[in-house]
Design a protein around this motif. Structure first.
Motif, mmCIF file in Angstrom:
data_model
loop_
_atom_site.group_PDB
_atom_site.id
_atom_site.type_symbol
_atom_site.label_atom_id
_atom_site.label_comp_id
_atom_site.label_asym_id
_atom_site.label_seq_id
_atom_site.Cartn_x
_atom_site.Cartn_y
_atom_site.Cartn_z
ATOM 1 N N CYS A 1 0.816 -1.219 0.000
ATOM 2 C CA CYS A 1 0.000 0.000 0.000
ATOM 3 C C CYS A 1 0.851 1.271 0.000
ATOM 4 O O CYS A 1 0.533 2.232 -0.674
ATOM 5 C CB CYS A 1 -0.932 0.000 1.199
ATOM 6 N N HIS B 1 -1.625 3.274 -2.475
ATOM 7 C CA HIS B 1 -3.032 2.879 -2.378
ATOM 8 C C HIS B 1 -3.844 3.950 -1.648
ATOM 9 O O HIS B 1 -3.337 4.631 -0.765
ATOM 10 C CB HIS B 1 -3.134 1.552 -1.602
ATOM 11 N N CYS C 1 -5.740 3.886 0.765
ATOM 12 C CA CYS C 1 -6.175 3.434 2.088
ATOM 13 C C CYS C 1 -5.353 4.211 3.113
ATOM 14 O O CYS C 1 -4.461 4.970 2.749
ATOM 15 C CB CYS C 1 -5.951 1.927 2.243
ATOM 16 N N TRP D 1 -4.147 -5.750 -3.181
ATOM 17 C CA TRP D 1 -3.503 -4.787 -2.283
ATOM 18 C C TRP D 1 -3.180 -5.447 -0.951
ATOM 19 O O TRP D 1 -3.961 -6.244 -0.423
ATOM 20 C CB TRP D 1 -4.412 -3.577 -2.055
ATOM 21 N N CYS E 1 -3.332 -4.369 2.027
ATOM 22 C CA CYS E 1 -4.286 -4.196 3.127
ATOM 23 C C CYS E 1 -5.485 -5.126 3.015
ATOM 24 O O CYS E 1 -6.226 -5.310 3.965
ATOM 25 C CB CYS E 1 -4.748 -2.748 3.207
HETATM 26 ZN ZN LIG Z 1 -4.159 -0.414 1.029
#
Ligand SMILES: [Zn+2]
Length: 122
Positions: A53, A58, A60, A103, A105
């Protein structure tokens, strides 16, 4: 400059071992393809990329957290990684490959596997 994407990261190993246990066979880090993709399923013309990530930016909480020092450096670096990822994926798709990103996460959640199996079974 040192290779940004480290091979054999923990999330990647988790994906690899799970799929291997389920009987899938694939090639790793294929040099002849754009970006040396992580998992390549030549017979299915499919590719799975396991993205950390932070490195791959990413959207997130982990992906958005930038180290406190050298902020400009990191922001530029990660934007560069993202641009490179998009270019790589475009090249792969133009060459007829289907590409799925897993991903980091998501790997703790079960639904990643559902998505991957659906992708591979298509
Ligand atoms: Zn992520």
């Amino acid at each position: 400059m040192a290779r940004i994407k480290s091979k054999d990261t923990k999330p990647e190993l988790a994906v690899r071992s799970t799929l291997h246990r389920l009987g899938y066979r694939f090639r790793l880090h294929v040099k002849g393809l754009p970006g040396s993709p992580d998992l390549v399923f030549p017979g299915r013309k499919k590719i799975i990329l396991v993205h950390g990530c932070f490195w791959h930016g990413h959207a997130c909480s982990r992906g958005r957290s930038v180290p406190k020092s050298n902020v400009d450096f990191w922001v530029t670096k990660i934007q560069g990684n993202r641009r490179r990822d998009l270019r790589t994926i475009r090249k792969l798709r133009l060459a007829g490959w289907s590409v799925l990103i897993v991903w980091e996460c998501k790997i703790k959640k079960d639904d990643w596997l559902t998505r991957v199996l659906k992708f591979l079974g298509e």
